[in-house]
Design a protein around this motif. Sequence first.
Motif: not given
Length: 323
Positions: A16-19, A21-25, A79-85
């Motif tokens: 879910f890394a892409l999702a 990253i999108t949510v994080g941005i 930090p959590t969202l951008l590092t694969n939780r």
Amino acid sequence: MFIQRATTMTTPETPFALADITVGIFLIFLCIFGAFGNSLAFFFFYAKGQRKGSVHNMLYTIISGCDTILLIIMMLYLPTLLTNRSEMLFGNPTFCTSFVLVMMVLARFIWLMVVVISTCRTICIIFPHYVMRARTIRMGLLAYFLMVVFIDILGLALGWQKTRYFINAASCLYMRTEAAPAWFKIFWTFNLLTQFIIPSILIFASFLVSTVALLKRATVQNETDKKFRRVSITITLFTAVFLFCNIPCFAFQIIFMISLITMKQINIYFLTWYGLMVLQILSTALNSALNPCLYFLRMKNFKTWTQNKLYRRPTDSAVKYHS
């Protein structure tokens, strides 16, 4: 052993890394934009309150300040969202507990502020000559704030609930422990009623009543009536935006509070995987970020003041503040 507040946490079948990253941005955009806009609103309403200490100035000052703090704290999800939780900051038990406590108290207090703002405006529309006392409202807000803090700290101090990082939620959540007595569900039922269901009903009722009363109000062609209608429409829009953004959040919180009370786990994939992130975090951040936009579009003096600050125009000290 803990009785989880949410659901059994399992590893996702697909990355879910892409999702994330999108949510994080999107989240960082909302946080930066909203924090900047609400900080401007806070200084504007604070200065305005020094000149004209009305109830609505006080309420707007408080809610814009709370929105600013909430959005800044929400950046800690990144930090959590951008590092694969990975746990990151949430791996520290003290930070985890403090984060949940501050987030929950701030969110509930902001919901209360919307209740008070919408209710006060509804009273003003129905009873134009009624004078609200700022001191009474301040005491009520303080009492509610202390009650919310006391309830959360009591459960933590007695060991009836603890916090823990859940990968599904990309955050820390409350959990019930086996030390919680059988009557503890009464405690959470009270929480559910006073902090979610009753505020939701009051906000929705105030929105409907004020909208109907405003539509039925006779139009008088004078500056006072125009100003009154403009302020009333602004608060109606403010409440409508809040309801649009937070109904999913309310629903999510109510479902999880019921799961706490009934001791039953929720096994709905959407709610447990992206439920907290989309229905709660993003909706709350979106609402807080949209508030200064409403102030800018609906309050002429805030728009003028903001333009003067941003473009360094000479400020006219003779400008009169109005809501």
